[in-house]
Design a protein around this motif. Structure first.
Motif, PDB file in Angstrom:
ATOM      1  N   GLU A 139       0.852  -1.194   0.000  1.00  0.00           N
ATOM      2  CA  GLU A 139       0.000   0.000   0.000  1.00  0.00           C
ATOM      3  C   GLU A 139       0.884   1.239   0.000  1.00  0.00           C
ATOM      4  O   GLU A 139       2.008   1.217   0.497  1.00  0.00           O
ATOM      5  N   ILE A 186       2.173   8.289  -7.467  1.00  0.00           N
ATOM      6  CA  ILE A 186       0.789   7.833  -7.289  1.00  0.00           C
ATOM      7  C   ILE A 186       0.321   7.103  -8.547  1.00  0.00           C
ATOM      8  O   ILE A 186      -0.259   6.013  -8.473  1.00  0.00           O
ATOM      9  N   ALA A 187       0.597   7.688  -9.702  1.00  0.00           N
ATOM     10  CA  ALA A 187       0.202   7.059 -10.969  1.00  0.00           C
ATOM     11  C   ALA A 187       0.894   5.707 -11.129  1.00  0.00           C
ATOM     12  O   ALA A 187       0.263   4.724 -11.559  1.00  0.00           O
ATOM     13  N   ARG A 213      -0.728   3.186  -8.723  1.00  0.00           N
ATOM     14  CA  ARG A 213      -2.050   2.782  -9.210  1.00  0.00           C
ATOM     15  C   ARG A 213      -1.941   1.896 -10.441  1.00  0.00           C
ATOM     16  O   ARG A 213      -2.748   0.976 -10.620  1.00  0.00           O
ATOM     17  N   SER A 214      -0.926   2.135 -11.295  1.00  0.00           N
ATOM     18  CA  SER A 214      -0.740   1.281 -12.478  1.00  0.00           C
ATOM     19  C   SER A 214      -0.387  -0.152 -12.066  1.00  0.00           C
ATOM     20  O   SER A 214      -0.631  -1.086 -12.826  1.00  0.00           O
ATOM     21  N   GLY A 237      -1.698  -1.480  -9.382  1.00  0.00           N
ATOM     22  CA  GLY A 237      -2.834  -1.961  -8.604  1.00  0.00           C
ATOM     23  C   GLY A 237      -2.664  -1.804  -7.104  1.00  0.00           C
ATOM     24  O   GLY A 237      -3.372  -2.454  -6.328  1.00  0.00           O
ATOM     25  N   LYS A 238      -1.742  -0.936  -6.684  1.00  0.00           N
ATOM     26  CA  LYS A 238      -1.508  -0.719  -5.250  1.00  0.00           C
ATOM     27  C   LYS A 238      -2.560   0.247  -4.709  1.00  0.00           C
ATOM     28  O   LYS A 238      -2.829   1.284  -5.319  1.00  0.00           O
ATOM     29  N   PRO A 239      -3.141  -0.052  -3.551  1.00  0.00           N
ATOM     30  CA  PRO A 239      -4.044   0.918  -2.921  1.00  0.00           C
ATOM     31  C   PRO A 239      -3.251   2.159  -2.496  1.00  0.00           C
ATOM     32  O   PRO A 239      -2.106   2.046  -2.053  1.00  0.00           O
ATOM     33  N   VAL A 240      -3.865   3.313  -2.651  1.00  0.00           N
ATOM     34  CA  VAL A 240      -3.235   4.586  -2.278  1.00  0.00           C
ATOM     35  C   VAL A 240      -4.133   5.266  -1.256  1.00  0.00           C
ATOM     36  O   VAL A 240      -5.319   5.454  -1.488  1.00  0.00           O
ATOM     37  N   ASP A 260      -6.241  14.030  -2.786  1.00  0.00           N
ATOM     38  CA  ASP A 260      -6.498  13.012  -3.803  1.00  0.00           C
ATOM     39  C   ASP A 260      -7.338  13.566  -4.951  1.00  0.00           C
ATOM     40  O   ASP A 260      -7.264  13.069  -6.064  1.00  0.00           O
TER      41      ASP A 260
END
Length: 129
Positions: free
Chosen positions: A92, A108-109, A112-113, A115-118, A126
């Motif tokens: 995470e 962050i991008a 998310r690419s 698949g990690k929760p942010v 956000d």
């Protein structure tokens, strides 16, 4: 007869972490202007039983490890690569601070690419990402 697909590196890492009974791993991201807040987030996440990885170098503050601008640029590139590795390792991402700059936005991008929760210490931050 069907053959099982080989595991991806990400699946092998997740399996190894499970076999080792590793706690949840959180990587802290954010502007180095929030180093004090990152230290506090480290304490809170550790207290909650999580392994924490975070930036250790504030390249905006003088230090003998990066005395000249040319050397500092090379070090910054290596540190950026290292931080992306921390993101790959983590389960995470925790974004600290109410300001999201270009580097943090890219982190962050990237997370998310993968698949990690942010998660955000300032959820309003956000909205601009």
């Amino acid at each position: 007869m069907s053959h099982a697909q080989p595991l991806t590196p990400e699946e092998r890492l997740a399996d190894a972490k499970k076999q080792l009974s590793l706690p949840h791993i959180v990587v802290i991201c954010g502007s180095t202007r929030f180093m004090t807040e990152m230290a506090e987030a480290d304490i809170q996440e550790t207290k909650a039983g999580r392994i924490v990885v975070k930036p250790a170098c504030d390249m905006k503050s003088p230090h003998e490890a990066w005395p000249d601008p040319v050397g500092a640029e090379g070090l910054k590139a290596r540190l950026d690569d290292l931080h992306r590795a921390k993101i790959r390792l983590a389960d995470e991402v925790l974004v600290v601070g109410d300001y999201i700059g270009e580097s943090t936005r890219a982190e962050i991008a990237y997370a998310r690419s993968l698949g990690k929760p942010v998660r955000f210490t300032h959820p309003a931050a956000d909205s601009g990402v």
